[in-house]
Design an enzyme around this catalytic site. Sequence first.
Site, short mmCIF file in Angstrom:
data_model
loop_
_atom_site.label_atom_id
_atom_site.label_comp_id
_atom_site.label_asym_id
_atom_site.label_seq_id
_atom_site.Cartn_x
_atom_site.Cartn_y
_atom_site.Cartn_z
N ASN A 5 0.86 -1.18 0.00
CA ASN A 5 0.00 0.00 0.00
C ASN A 5 0.90 1.24 0.00
O ASN A 5 1.45 1.61 1.03
CB ASN A 5 -0.89 -0.03 1.25
N LYS A 7 0.20 4.34 -0.40
CA LYS A 7 -0.38 5.61 0.10
C LYS A 7 -0.03 6.74 -0.88
O LYS A 7 -0.03 6.51 -2.08
CB LYS A 7 0.12 5.90 1.52
N HIS A 94 -9.98 1.82 5.11
CA HIS A 94 -8.66 2.09 5.73
C HIS A 94 -8.83 3.24 6.72
O HIS A 94 -9.52 4.22 6.44
CB HIS A 94 -7.63 2.43 4.66
N GLU A 96 -7.07 5.67 7.59
CA GLU A 96 -6.72 7.02 7.12
C GLU A 96 -7.86 7.58 6.28
O GLU A 96 -8.15 8.78 6.33
CB GLU A 96 -5.40 6.96 6.33
N GLU A 168 -5.82 -3.76 11.10
CA GLU A 168 -4.71 -2.81 11.25
C GLU A 168 -4.97 -1.92 12.46
O GLU A 168 -5.74 -0.94 12.37
CB GLU A 168 -4.61 -1.91 10.02
N GLY A 174 2.24 3.02 10.63
CA GLY A 174 3.26 4.04 10.39
C GLY A 174 4.02 4.46 11.64
O GLY A 174 4.80 5.41 11.60
N SER A 215 3.01 -1.34 10.65
CA SER A 215 4.46 -1.40 10.90
C SER A 215 5.07 -2.78 10.65
O SER A 215 5.97 -3.20 11.37
CB SER A 215 4.77 -0.92 12.32
P1 PGA Z 1 2.53 0.81 7.65
O1 PGA Z 1 1.11 1.07 6.97
O2 PGA Z 1 3.02 -0.53 7.18
O3 PGA Z 1 3.41 1.94 7.14
O4 PGA Z 1 2.33 0.85 9.12
C1 PGA Z 1 0.18 0.04 6.83
C2 PGA Z 1 -1.10 0.56 6.21
O5 PGA Z 1 -1.56 1.64 6.58
O6 PGA Z 1 -1.68 -0.09 5.35
#
Ligand code: PGA
Length: 252
Positions: A5, A7, A94, A96, A168, A174, A215
């Site tokens: 992903n 982003k 998601h 976000e 998640e 992140g 992460s």
């Molecule tokens: P990350 O993001 O691996 O950077 O923690 C995962 C995601 O939001 O899909």
Amino acid sequence: MIIANWKMNGTRRSVATWIEAVTSNINVKNINPCIFCPPTCYLEYARRLIDENGSSIEIGSQIVNYSFEDESLTGGISTTMLKDLGIKYILVGHSEQRNFLNESKNVITKKIEEALDDELSVIYCIGEDIDTKNKNETHLFLSEQLDVLAQLQPTHEDKLRSITVAYEPIWAIGSGLNAEKDYIVKTHEFIKKYINDHLEWGRLDIYPAVLYGGSVNLGNCEEIISSTDVDGLLIGGASLNSETFSKIYNLS
Ligand code: PGA
């Protein structure tokens, strides 16, 4: 299923370099699709490169929009458009997107229904924030997010196999702090049991895959993927580097 992903990252050049490198570095197993979710503006470009390279990488969209009663929506992208581009997978819910777009449960249900109508596979993302975790209310919170799936029209019953759940925890996304193995195991176990006991899947004997995200990196991926009830990974930051991502895929 291992998902990259990206982003809001990347350029045409990095998309091309990544596809070329990952295509030659990974040993694709049919049971473990490798799915690339670039930014929307690069979807068509990525699709073309993957076809030209004869790559087994699949493409997923990070977003889709839904407008009630066909209201016009400047900048909107529909499931039909994504299908037209040859996109197979779509991320819905998601955290976000939930936060940024203030998505209601109704909108999420509609997005999933439209995706299923257009024969796309849905990766339905769920996960609790840190306050919820600290109050020990994770299960209640996740069950409410999973109940969105109970709102799907009965006509979508035969399409339930096209839904994958991605757990998640928001505090792990992140942050560099992945959830502990024990916590991941217990939460995945809860998600699977809840789906089986409370949603249509149980009645139909369908067992959706549940992925972990938050992460994931080269150092922790083996431990996480080997955990009971973890069926794949959703990877953000660590997916940007083709070498790191390929190694994670090959270890999974
Ligand atoms: P990350 O993001 O691996 O950077 O923690 C995962 C995601 O939001 O899909």
